[in-house]
Scaffold this motif. Sequence first.
Motif, PDB file in Angstrom:
ATOM      1  N   ILE A 113       0.688  -0.899  -0.108  1.00 48.85           N
ATOM      2  CA  ILE A 113       0.130  -0.047   0.070  1.00 48.85           C
ATOM      3  C   ILE A 113       0.247   0.882  -0.011  1.00 48.85           C
ATOM      4  CG2 ILE A 113      -1.765   1.233   1.570  1.00 48.85           C
ATOM      5  CD1 ILE A 113      -2.575  -1.689   1.974  1.00 48.85           C
ATOM      6  N   LEU A 114       0.427   2.052  -0.791  1.00 49.29           N
ATOM      7  CA  LEU A 114       1.473   2.895  -1.111  1.00 49.29           C
ATOM      8  C   LEU A 114       0.708   4.692  -0.438  1.00 49.29           C
ATOM      9  CD1 LEU A 114       4.143   4.093  -1.994  1.00 49.29           C
ATOM     10  CD2 LEU A 114       2.550   4.760  -4.508  1.00 49.29           C
ATOM     11  N   ARG A 115       1.249   5.009   1.027  1.00 47.31           N
ATOM     12  CA  ARG A 115      -0.064   6.485   1.249  1.00 47.31           C
ATOM     13  C   ARG A 115       0.934   7.370   1.086  1.00 47.31           C
ATOM     14  NH1 ARG A 115      -3.982   4.735   5.276  1.00 47.31           N
ATOM     15  NH2 ARG A 115      -3.170   2.709   5.169  1.00 47.31           N
ATOM     16  N   ALA A 116       0.029   8.345   0.864  1.00 48.84           N
ATOM     17  CA  ALA A 116       0.176   9.350   0.975  1.00 48.84           C
ATOM     18  C   ALA A 116       0.023  10.479   2.715  1.00 48.84           C
ATOM     19  CB  ALA A 116      -0.635  10.863  -0.237  1.00 48.84           C
ATOM     20  N   ILE A 144      -4.734   6.437  -1.153  1.00 49.98           N
ATOM     21  CA  ILE A 144      -3.883   5.319  -1.183  1.00 49.98           C
ATOM     22  C   ILE A 144      -3.612   4.199  -2.272  1.00 49.98           C
ATOM     23  CG2 ILE A 144      -4.500   4.600   1.079  1.00 49.98           C
ATOM     24  CD1 ILE A 144      -5.069   2.068   0.814  1.00 49.98           C
ATOM     25  N   GLY A 145      -2.794   4.073  -2.599  1.00 49.94           N
ATOM     26  CA  GLY A 145      -2.624   3.337  -3.940  1.00 49.94           C
ATOM     27  C   GLY A 145      -2.236   1.151  -3.557  1.00 49.94           C
ATOM     28  N   VAL A 146      -3.197   1.038  -4.128  1.00 49.23           N
ATOM     29  CA  VAL A 146      -3.217  -0.576  -3.352  1.00 49.23           C
ATOM     30  C   VAL A 146      -2.170  -0.756  -5.103  1.00 49.23           C
ATOM     31  CG1 VAL A 146      -3.793  -2.679  -3.286  1.00 49.23           C
ATOM     32  CG2 VAL A 146      -4.737  -0.349  -2.230  1.00 49.23           C
ATOM     33  N   PHE A 147      -1.330  -1.762  -4.153  1.00 46.54           N
ATOM     34  CA  PHE A 147      -0.815  -2.901  -5.845  1.00 46.54           C
ATOM     35  C   PHE A 147      -0.541  -4.302  -4.326  1.00 46.54           C
ATOM     36  CE2 PHE A 147       1.300   1.244  -5.948  1.00 46.54           C
ATOM     37  CZ  PHE A 147       1.294   1.756  -7.697  1.00 46.54           C
TER      38      PHE A 147
END
Length: 477
Positions: free
Chosen positions: A253-256, A267-270
């Motif tokens: 999870i990419l979180r700002a 958030i971006g989920v990979f």
Amino acid sequence: MARAENRYVCQSCGAAYPKWAGKCDACGAWNSLVEEVTRSSGPPPKGLGSAKGRALSFVGLTGDTAATARRKSGIAELDRVCGGGMVPGSALLIGGDPGIGKSTLLLQAMAALAQGKSEAKLDCAYISGEESLDQVRLRAVRLNVSTAPVLLAAATSIRDIISTLDHAKGPQVVAIDSIQTMYLDTLDSAPGTVSQVRASAQELIRLAKSRGFTVILVGHVTKEGTIAGPRVLEHMVDTVLYFEGERGHQFRILRAVKNRYGPTDEIGVFEMTDAGLAEVPNPSALFLGDRQRETTGSAVFAGIEGTRPMLVEIQALVAPSTLGTPRRAVVGWDGNRLAMVLAVLEARCGVPIGANDIYLNVAGGLRISEPAADLAVAAALISALVREPVPPDTVVFGEIGLSGEIRPVSQTDARLKEAEKLGFVAALTPPRRRAKEKPGASSGIQPREIAHLCNLVGMFEKAQGVTRKLGAGGGRP
Ligand code: TYD
Ligand code: MG
């Protein structure tokens, strides 16, 4: 004359001391002072003196400002977290545990930008200070991007990097992997120390602003999970992203956490696959993927992450404790919040739960910070305690107050719509705020409004047998 001077610099806050000490007085960190050599030239600068400066000319808030053109990478999850793409002349910092996939993400992003996956092709440079050229090339083959026209270099000297990039025709996006390996030869301290990290980042950011390229810095994190080096690094950049996830899970999870050009709760989920990071456009389906229906101690929470609704399963286990102080283990949620929900269950609803060992887990490795998860946690806990499943195909959300009342939360309709999309038929929700908001506005789902936590307890048939009668002062007001 310049003279060498030894200072002890706190590696977590940047405070400097003339002598070593076990504890930093400024931030309270233990054993964080490291000796760094600096050259001071003469006495410290004086005040302003009598020379006059130029008067500032003030302007109004409206003016001709070009809309910030954004550079989209074509990796939708990344672009979303950046607020719709990277802004020219801005600095991004990506932090995360070792091996979480920072270098992988960056190489994929550089390749996508260089190939013009979504817009015009950009000149992208990837400068690695951690891996050799061969290692990066091997990874590129694995990620299937080895034909992308990315400018690759292995370097650690900021002086070389700045001289290379300081051209009008230099690259438009530059990735530095990682800032902790970079060094400035004018400083005597080792790479990775506060002064080196701070000075290197400053040089790169200054050049990025003046030349208009986007610089992406990778930052290591400390044991405590914050980006290593001084907090000032986070202040210097425009955007701070954290890459998180449990090592055992394939989700990332990419979180700002800071963004001068967009929202911070996005958030971006990979998903980490054998060919790199794959985007997960519909995370709810993934997080609920291997859920067992009708088990006890499980509730599905309809949450909101940034602008996106997301369903996750909350699992609880309640077991009789053999210890004097019962165990509480929480993964993916706030332990203090759990203590509060338990106290409310015990004190306001007479549910005798506190003496048990309690384990709480957010399935899939997501971290939830919304208070709206309270009701779902309570449902999972009661279900685990009385061994009766939560009603089937039901999502739960709502914040619990200290008196046991259920408070409304935002974006009810978005939550219900997402639940409906995934085949849920019912919802346990807080009461609607205004009478004019019609319940059931979002068709298919039947929201059942819960006004007080005791009503939730009452829904479990077996709970009747275990709850205590409360004396005056407890229970429903
Ligand atoms: P990496 O990007 O090197 O992590 P970081 O730069 O954050 O330290 O990620 C390395 C991990 O990712 C490593 O454990 C292997 C895994 N991985 C895959 O599973 N698939 C892949 O295609 C790649 C490139 C890495
Ligand atoms: Mg790396």
